[in-house]
Design an enzyme around this catalytic site. Structure first.
Site, PDB file in Angstrom:
ATOM      1  CG  HIS A  31      -0.247  -0.272   2.516  1.00  0.00           C
ATOM      2  ND1 HIS A  31       0.622   0.633   3.079  1.00  0.00           N
ATOM      3  CD2 HIS A  31      -0.253  -1.340   3.338  1.00  0.00           C
ATOM      4  CE1 HIS A  31       1.091   0.143   4.206  1.00  0.00           C
ATOM      5  NE2 HIS A  31       0.584  -1.071   4.389  1.00  0.00           N
ATOM      6  N   GLY A  33       1.913   3.128   2.190  1.00  0.00           N
ATOM      7  CA  GLY A  33       2.935   3.161   3.250  1.00  0.00           C
ATOM      8  C   GLY A  33       4.221   2.493   2.780  1.00  0.00           C
ATOM      9  CG  HIS A  34       4.360  -1.689   1.927  1.00  0.00           C
ATOM     10  ND1 HIS A  34       3.043  -2.072   1.946  1.00  0.00           N
ATOM     11  CD2 HIS A  34       4.981  -2.397   2.902  1.00  0.00           C
ATOM     12  CE1 HIS A  34       2.865  -2.984   2.882  1.00  0.00           C
ATOM     13  NE2 HIS A  34       4.008  -3.192   3.496  1.00  0.00           N
ATOM     14  N   GLY A 145       8.640   0.867   8.765  1.00  0.00           N
ATOM     15  CA  GLY A 145       7.644   1.884   9.116  1.00  0.00           C
ATOM     16  C   GLY A 145       7.424   1.970  10.614  1.00  0.00           C
ATOM     17  CD  GLN A 151       8.474  -5.590  11.953  1.00  0.00           C
ATOM     18  OE1 GLN A 151       7.998  -6.702  11.947  1.00  0.00           O
ATOM     19  NE2 GLN A 151       8.301  -4.746  10.937  1.00  0.00           N
ATOM     20  CG  MET A 182      -2.085   3.932   4.667  1.00  0.00           C
ATOM     21  SD  MET A 182      -1.172   4.490   3.252  1.00  0.00           S
ATOM     22  CE  MET A 182      -2.148   5.933   2.825  1.00  0.00           C
TER      23      MET A 182
HETATM   24  O1  PAF Z   1       6.760  -5.670   8.771  1.00  0.00           O
HETATM   25  C1  PAF Z   1       6.695  -6.656   8.015  1.00  0.00           C
HETATM   26  O2  PAF Z   1       6.025  -6.638   6.974  1.00  0.00           O
HETATM   27  C2  PAF Z   1       7.441  -7.916   8.385  1.00  0.00           C
HETATM   28  O3  PAF Z   1       7.412  -8.146   9.752  1.00  0.00           O
HETATM   29  C3  PAF Z   1       8.895  -7.967   7.850  1.00  0.00           C
HETATM   30  C4  PAF Z   1       9.756  -6.882   8.463  1.00  0.00           C
HETATM   31  C5  PAF Z   1       8.853  -7.828   6.335  1.00  0.00           C
HETATM   32  C6  PAF Z   1       9.518  -9.321   8.196  1.00  0.00           C
HETATM   33  O4  PAF Z   1       8.797 -10.368   7.625  1.00  0.00           O
END
Ligand code: PAF
Length: 281
Positions: A31, A33-34, A145, A151, A182
């Site tokens: 989306h 955000g990516h 993000g 994370q 998002m």
């Molecule tokens: O944030 C994510 O989409 C996942 O946790 C990642 C960092 C791609 C690891 O699979």
């Protein structure tokens, strides 16, 4: 855009490249955000590698893995239009070949609180896949993000533990016009749920705005009630230190992060906002 499906072909290609390598790991269902992560990674003429791999090891709930959206064709289209240089699209055998040694990472407190508490094993799975991807791609910078705040803290810890030279760059959460963060999971919301979901961000901002007037425990109670009115069940709403994520009972003069996780229908949503400690009296 070049697409590589094997570790060997990707590594052969990267071996001839001299540019800085910026890496954006994803699980697809891309989306805006990516795409923002991709555009930030494109700065300074870096070579941008995006990966799409739905990592089974980070799903503590097999049902959640089954329901995870797979939209590879449209993902490729989006990356192509964003002028991403390289897409790494491995299958499970490439990422986890038999005999691959799987480490166990000591994430300390991060494994016990918030997502660590409610999604047991999730962060080990994230560390395993990110470490594997880093060892394949050897990027200079890694882009994640802020929506997945914990994370980001976990990956920072992983980079420390593994003595990595890779630098983590955190990009602010991208939001829809109505404030909803998002997320790849948003497509699973019904139309009614989609209209209710912006309440999460709205109520996080209300806590921020009232933090000098009302106690945190009262604000949390009111938050949970307000979300319940919109059929959103709160799993946690917690205030934590913005640096080490230690949980706090009150606002103080250090930067904080207010973190939420909950369910709207069958969809688990998370969000967070950073609150500057200097504005707290
Ligand atoms: O944030 C994510 O989409 C996942 O946790 C990642 C960092 C791609 C690891 O699979």
């Amino acid at each position: 855009m070049k697409i590589f499906k094997t570790v060997k072909s990707l590594q052969n290609y990267l071996a001839s490249k001299k540019e800085i390598i910026n890496f954006v790991p994803t699980m697809g269902a891309l989306h805006a955000g990516h795409i923002k992560l991709i555009s930030e990674a494109q700065k300074n003429n870096a070579l941008v590698v995006c990966s799409i791999f739905i990592n089974p090891k980070q799903f503590n709930d097999p049902g959640d893995l089954k329901k995870y959206p797979v939209t590879t064709e449209s993902d490729i289209d989006k990356l192509y239009h964003a002028e991403c240089d390289i897409l790494f699209l491995p299958d499970t055998q490439e990422i986890y070949p038999s005999g691959l040694e799987i480490a166990k990472y000591d994430l300390g407190n991060l494994n016990e609180i918030l997502e660590g508490k409610f999604r047991s094993g999730h962060f080990q799975g994230v560390c395993i896949v990110v470490n594997r991807l880093l060892s394949i791609i050897k990027p200079n910078n890694l882009f994640l993000g802020q929506k997945d705040y914990q994370q980001c803290a976990v990956i920072n810890k992983l980079l420390q533990i593994t003595n990595s030279n890779c630098k983590l760059i955190i990009i602010p959460t991208q939001r829809e016009k109505d404030g909803l963060a998002m997320s790849s999971r948003n497509v699973r919301l019904t139309e009614i749920e989609r209209n209710e979901a912006p309440e999460i961000y709205k109520q996080l901002k209300i806590i921020e705005n009232l933090r000098n007037k009302v106690s945190l425990s009262k604000l949390k109670e009111e938050f949970i009630e307000a979300l319940q009115q919109k059929n959103i069940q709160t799993e946690y709403i917690e205030l934590a230190d913005a640096d080490d994520l230690h949980l706090k009972n009150n606002f103080d003069d250090k930067d904080s992060v207010l973190l939420f996780a909950g369910y709207l229908g069958g969809v688990r949503l998370i969000d967070n906002i950073i609150i500057n400690g200097h504005h707290v009296n």
